[in-house]
Design a protein around this motif. Structure first.
Motif, PDB file in Angstrom:
ATOM      1  N   PHE A 200      -9.423  -7.238   3.878  1.00 23.54           N
ATOM      2  CA  PHE A 200      -9.470  -5.806   3.535  1.00 23.54           C
ATOM      3  C   PHE A 200      -9.359  -5.581   2.071  1.00 23.54           C
ATOM      4  O   PHE A 200      -9.131  -6.518   1.132  1.00 23.54           O
ATOM      5  CB  PHE A 200      -8.186  -5.169   4.110  1.00 23.54           C
ATOM      6  CG  PHE A 200      -8.216  -5.067   5.557  1.00 23.54           C
ATOM      7  CD1 PHE A 200      -8.646  -3.793   6.251  1.00 23.54           C
ATOM      8  CD2 PHE A 200      -7.778  -6.097   6.511  1.00 23.54           C
ATOM      9  CE1 PHE A 200      -8.892  -3.836   7.680  1.00 23.54           C
ATOM     10  CE2 PHE A 200      -8.153  -5.785   7.848  1.00 23.54           C
ATOM     11  CZ  PHE A 200      -8.541  -4.825   8.473  1.00 23.54           C
ATOM     12  N   SER A 201      -9.663  -4.459   1.512  1.00 24.34           N
ATOM     13  CA  SER A 201     -10.114  -4.387  -0.005  1.00 24.34           C
ATOM     14  C   SER A 201      -8.653  -4.161  -0.600  1.00 24.34           C
ATOM     15  O   SER A 201      -8.761  -3.998  -1.898  1.00 24.34           O
ATOM     16  CB  SER A 201     -10.984  -3.328  -0.388  1.00 24.34           C
ATOM     17  OG  SER A 201     -10.560  -2.154   0.494  1.00 24.34           O
ATOM     18  N   ARG A 202      -7.754  -3.340   0.087  1.00 22.51           N
ATOM     19  CA  ARG A 202      -6.576  -2.783  -0.625  1.00 22.51           C
ATOM     20  C   ARG A 202      -5.338  -3.225   0.337  1.00 22.51           C
ATOM     21  O   ARG A 202      -5.302  -3.581   1.692  1.00 22.51           O
ATOM     22  CB  ARG A 202      -6.810  -1.493  -0.642  1.00 22.51           C
ATOM     23  CG  ARG A 202      -7.609  -0.811  -1.699  1.00 22.51           C
ATOM     24  CD  ARG A 202      -7.584   0.326  -1.975  1.00 22.51           C
ATOM     25  NE  ARG A 202      -8.488   0.841  -3.075  1.00 22.51           N
ATOM     26  CZ  ARG A 202      -8.135   2.097  -3.938  1.00 22.51           C
ATOM     27  NH1 ARG A 202      -7.398   2.977  -3.556  1.00 22.51           N
ATOM     28  NH2 ARG A 202      -8.753   2.188  -5.047  1.00 22.51           N
ATOM     29  N   ILE A 203      -4.090  -3.147  -0.132  1.00 21.55           N
ATOM     30  CA  ILE A 203      -2.960  -3.300   0.698  1.00 21.55           C
ATOM     31  C   ILE A 203      -2.498  -1.753   1.013  1.00 21.55           C
ATOM     32  O   ILE A 203      -2.345  -0.854   0.146  1.00 21.55           O
ATOM     33  CB  ILE A 203      -1.822  -3.852  -0.371  1.00 21.55           C
ATOM     34  CG1 ILE A 203      -2.288  -5.287  -0.443  1.00 21.55           C
ATOM     35  CG2 ILE A 203      -0.442  -3.944   0.274  1.00 21.55           C
ATOM     36  CD1 ILE A 203      -1.409  -6.359  -1.477  1.00 21.55           C
ATOM     37  N   GLY A 204      -1.940  -1.788   2.252  1.00 19.69           N
ATOM     38  CA  GLY A 204      -1.340  -0.212   2.495  1.00 19.69           C
ATOM     39  C   GLY A 204      -1.596  -0.233   4.133  1.00 19.69           C
ATOM     40  O   GLY A 204      -1.057  -1.353   4.829  1.00 19.69           O
ATOM     41  N   SER A 205      -1.890   0.780   4.773  1.00 18.19           N
ATOM     42  CA  SER A 205      -2.279   0.865   6.189  1.00 18.19           C
ATOM     43  C   SER A 205      -3.317   1.569   6.511  1.00 18.19           C
ATOM     44  O   SER A 205      -4.066   1.961   5.470  1.00 18.19           O
ATOM     45  CB  SER A 205      -0.808   1.793   6.799  1.00 18.19           C
ATOM     46  OG  SER A 205       0.362   1.066   6.756  1.00 18.19           O
ATOM     47  N   LEU A 206      -3.767   1.103   7.691  1.00 15.64           N
ATOM     48  CA  LEU A 206      -5.123   1.683   8.248  1.00 15.64           C
ATOM     49  C   LEU A 206      -5.158   3.251   8.603  1.00 15.64           C
ATOM     50  O   LEU A 206      -4.114   3.663   9.561  1.00 15.64           O
ATOM     51  CB  LEU A 206      -5.643   0.664   9.261  1.00 15.64           C
ATOM     52  CG  LEU A 206      -7.090   0.655   9.654  1.00 15.64           C
ATOM     53  CD1 LEU A 206      -7.953   0.343   8.644  1.00 15.64           C
ATOM     54  CD2 LEU A 206      -7.089  -0.435  11.072  1.00 15.64           C
ATOM     55  N   PRO A 241      -2.026   5.252   2.454  1.00 12.54           N
ATOM     56  CA  PRO A 241      -0.417   4.783   2.289  1.00 12.54           C
ATOM     57  C   PRO A 241       0.166   3.861   3.145  1.00 12.54           C
ATOM     58  O   PRO A 241      -0.201   4.137   4.378  1.00 12.54           O
ATOM     59  CB  PRO A 241       0.309   6.116   2.277  1.00 12.54           C
ATOM     60  CG  PRO A 241      -0.812   7.251   2.143  1.00 12.54           C
ATOM     61  CD  PRO A 241      -2.065   6.592   2.812  1.00 12.54           C
ATOM     62  N   LEU A 242       1.047   2.884   2.599  1.00 20.26           N
ATOM     63  CA  LEU A 242       1.720   1.956   3.748  1.00 20.26           C
ATOM     64  C   LEU A 242       2.602   2.894   4.455  1.00 20.26           C
ATOM     65  O   LEU A 242       3.444   3.615   3.792  1.00 20.26           O
ATOM     66  CB  LEU A 242       2.684   1.238   2.245  1.00 20.26           C
ATOM     67  CG  LEU A 242       3.391   0.117   3.325  1.00 20.26           C
ATOM     68  CD1 LEU A 242       2.132  -1.251   3.843  1.00 20.26           C
ATOM     69  CD2 LEU A 242       4.340  -0.562   2.276  1.00 20.26           C
ATOM     70  N   ILE A 243       2.780   2.359   5.782  1.00 22.31           N
ATOM     71  CA  ILE A 243       3.416   3.392   6.644  1.00 22.31           C
ATOM     72  C   ILE A 243       4.702   2.331   7.051  1.00 22.31           C
ATOM     73  O   ILE A 243       5.465   2.780   8.027  1.00 22.31           O
ATOM     74  CB  ILE A 243       2.542   3.725   7.918  1.00 22.31           C
ATOM     75  CG1 ILE A 243       3.223   5.056   8.511  1.00 22.31           C
ATOM     76  CG2 ILE A 243       2.459   2.634   8.947  1.00 22.31           C
ATOM     77  CD1 ILE A 243       3.320   6.082   7.536  1.00 22.31           C
ATOM     78  N   ASP A 244       5.082   1.416   6.319  1.00 27.81           N
ATOM     79  CA  ASP A 244       6.109   0.675   6.599  1.00 27.81           C
ATOM     80  C   ASP A 244       7.312   1.447   6.316  1.00 27.81           C
ATOM     81  O   ASP A 244       7.499   2.142   5.362  1.00 27.81           O
ATOM     82  CB  ASP A 244       6.271  -0.548   5.674  1.00 27.81           C
ATOM     83  CG  ASP A 244       7.731  -1.374   5.776  1.00 27.81           C
ATOM     84  OD1 ASP A 244       8.511  -0.889   6.377  1.00 27.81           O
ATOM     85  OD2 ASP A 244       7.491  -2.548   5.354  1.00 27.81           O
TER      86      ASP A 244
END
Length: 557
Positions: A200-206, A241-244
């Motif tokens: 993927f192009s970035r770190i985060g959530s889908l 946004p990261l949903i962790d």
């Protein structure tokens, strides 16, 4: 507005079922419906009121049934069953027209911002099914994503097909031969390989593009060599946004923090620490409820975060392959893996993608939880697991247990052997600080609640290998005095004693880490706690008695 896409551990707890001959007679009394809203999978031995509050989720069962019937074209719902619930969501089975089963999932407040949690889970399910061709449940309709938007159900939800097969945990110890278990092992390995195949192009959530900020929608989802068919299928998705949950829990939910998406690994690692700097600056004068005792002071914590930020540019891998943003299942254990109900254990479905994230590849290089050997009869660290040396002296029953555990240990070793030939994993395993590297963001985000010992220990491991990691001539920003490390060692030894005592206590109480027990065991366990408190020695454990209201809680801290 609803969107129609198309027309936890094996629980020991019971489910609630309501027969619904017609919608006009759907569950109606407050007492009857309240059991759907509250946590009903046991009781908490301490902090019970607060644990129940963060799981209480009211909604309109009638409207949920109406939406399900409309989305599937069914005339009525004849059975409405509350399934075993986890900490982060409630699940219901709706039997429609006496023949079709669908599952409704509703996030609890504990899960994080429900509008993002729901939107990301749906997008992840759709992406893994449509693009990666993974066996995941088909989403029928859902509602979520728009903050402050309401619907007649009264909460965000997902209606999906029921997963075929049975949870693999129900068959895991009943698969006697290699031919029986190999399809399950291979299915899990194939799942991981498909997830690893896309960068993927970035770190985060889908997410679907319409569910994130406009400025994020034009960033391509994938990077590297991707075929045209995959690119076309991926056009409707983006990284948001990261949903962790660790990044949204407690007071963090109401704070303006950097939750991504991030363009690279360094941005992600440093954001974790900078967010915590903001948090502890506001928390330092607040009560210490739910934090692990003894608590640490603000200056010590702040010093560790600063050293971590300064060191991160040097201890992170420079190998782009190891840092490639990769989608991963958030909790791939046996309860979330569904297999055929008889015969060889063919994988039928992978469920529960809530809180799925796209993180650097090296952070997913551990054995999946489903395959980790957790017994105590076999030495898993041997190259080839063996029966214990005293096997012939054991009773027949104990020998049977050892044989079973040997089979379970072989399954972990099978996985480790199969992935050991992967060149990218080989490079990752060569990192002298890989274990610390994989855990550092978690240690950073949990340190205020769990204590700083794990974070300091991991940083010390990085310091000890600094020249190998960063190269000669690079000054190490991680510095600890001799007295500080002597005190750290003393605290770590006390913490290990504390963990050993807690593990023994939890085993005897038959409770989870936050004190969850079966309803029938509650009174007996409470009496045991009262008896143990009289014998608790803080000088040995290094901590005040933890089984009391207001004391440490993973979920509440």
């Amino acid at each position: 507005m609803f969107r129609i896409i198309s027309k936890s551990k094996a629980s020991k707890f019971h489910a609630f079922t309501t027969r619904v001959p017609g919608m006009s007679r759907t569950v109606s009394s407050t007492t009857e419906t309240d059991k759907y809203f509250r946590f009903t999978s046991g009781r908490w031995l301490w902090n019970e009121r607060e644990q129940n509050e963060v799981r209480y989720t009211p909604f309109d069962p009638r409207e949920l049934i109406r939406v399900s019937c409309k989305a599937t074209g069914a005339r009525s719902c004849t059975l409405f069953t509350k399934l075993e619930e986890g900490s982060y969501n409630k699940a219901f089975r709706l039997t429609l027209d006496d023949s079709i089963n669908v599952i409704a999932r509703i996030p609890c407040p504990l899960a994080g911002p429900s509008y993002l949690v729901t939107a990301s889970e749906v997008a992840t399910l759709q992406f893994t099914r449509e693009v990666l061709k993974l066996p995941v449940p088909r989403v029928i309709t859902w509602s979520g994503a728009a903050q402050d938007r309401t619907n007649n159900v009264g909460t965000d939800f997902i209606i999906m097909e029921e997963a075929p097969g049975v949870p693999l945990v129900k068959r895991w110890t009943q698969l006697p031969t290699a031919d029986d278990v190999r399809p399950a092992l291979q299915g899990i390995l194939d799942l991981e390989r498909k997830l690893e195949s896309l960068r993927f192009s970035r770190i985060g959530s889908l997410y679907f593009k319409e569910d994130v900020r406009p400025d994020l929608r034009d960033v391509p989802l994938l990077s590297g060599d991707v075929d045209d068919a995959t690119l076309r299928l991926a056009e409707r998705y983006c990284i948001g946004p990261l949903i962790d949950r660790q990044w949204w829990r407690g007071d963090r939910a109401h704070m303006r923090l950097d939750r991504g998406p991030w363009p690279d690994t360094l941005s992600y690692f440093t954001a974790a620490a900078k967010n915590e700097q903001i948090l502890i600056a506001q928390q330092s004068q607040k009560p210490t409820h739910y934090r692990r005792k003894p608590t640490h002071d603000f200056p010590t914590h702040s010093k560790l975060l600063s050293m971590y930020i300064d060191a991160a540019p040097h201890f992170l891998p420079t190998d782009d392959d190891l840092c490639a943003p990769t989608l991963w299942h958030p909790d791939l254990h046996l309860n979330n893996t569904f297999a055929s109900s008889s015969g060889p254990g063919e994988i039928q479905s992978i469920i529960d993608w809530q809180h799925a994230t796209v993180l650097p590849f090296f952070m997913s290089m551990s054995v999946p939880p489903a395959l980790i050997y957790e017994g105590d009869k076999i030495d898993i660290h041997q190259p080839i697991p063996q029966l214990p040396a005293n096997f012939e002296e054991l009773t027949p029953d104990d020998q049977a247990v050892c044989r079973l555990e040997l089979r379970l240990a072989y399954r972990q070793k099978w996985y480790q052997f199969r992935v050991s030939g992967d060149s990218r994993r080989k490079r990752g395993c060569s990192l002298p600080h890989l274990e610390s590297l994989m855990m550092l963001p978690t240690y950073v985000t949990r340190a205020w609640a769990d204590g700083i010992l794990d974070l300091r220990e991991a940083l010390d491991q990085v310091r000890a290998n600094w020249t190998t990691i960063a190269g000669p001539g690079v000054p190490c920003p991680i510095e600890f005095g001799s007295e500080e490390m002597m005190e750290h060692k003393k605290q770590m030894e006390a913490f290990q004693r504390y963990k050993a005592v807690i593990a023994l206590m939890n085993s005897r109480l038959q409770c989870g880490g936050d004190g969850l027990v079966l309803d029938k065991d509650y009174s007996t366990s409470q009496k045991m706690i009262a008896d143990v408190e009289k014998l608790w020695d803080e000088n040995i454990t290094g901590s005040p008695f933890p089984y009391r209201d207001g004391e440490y809680s993973f979920f509440l801290s």
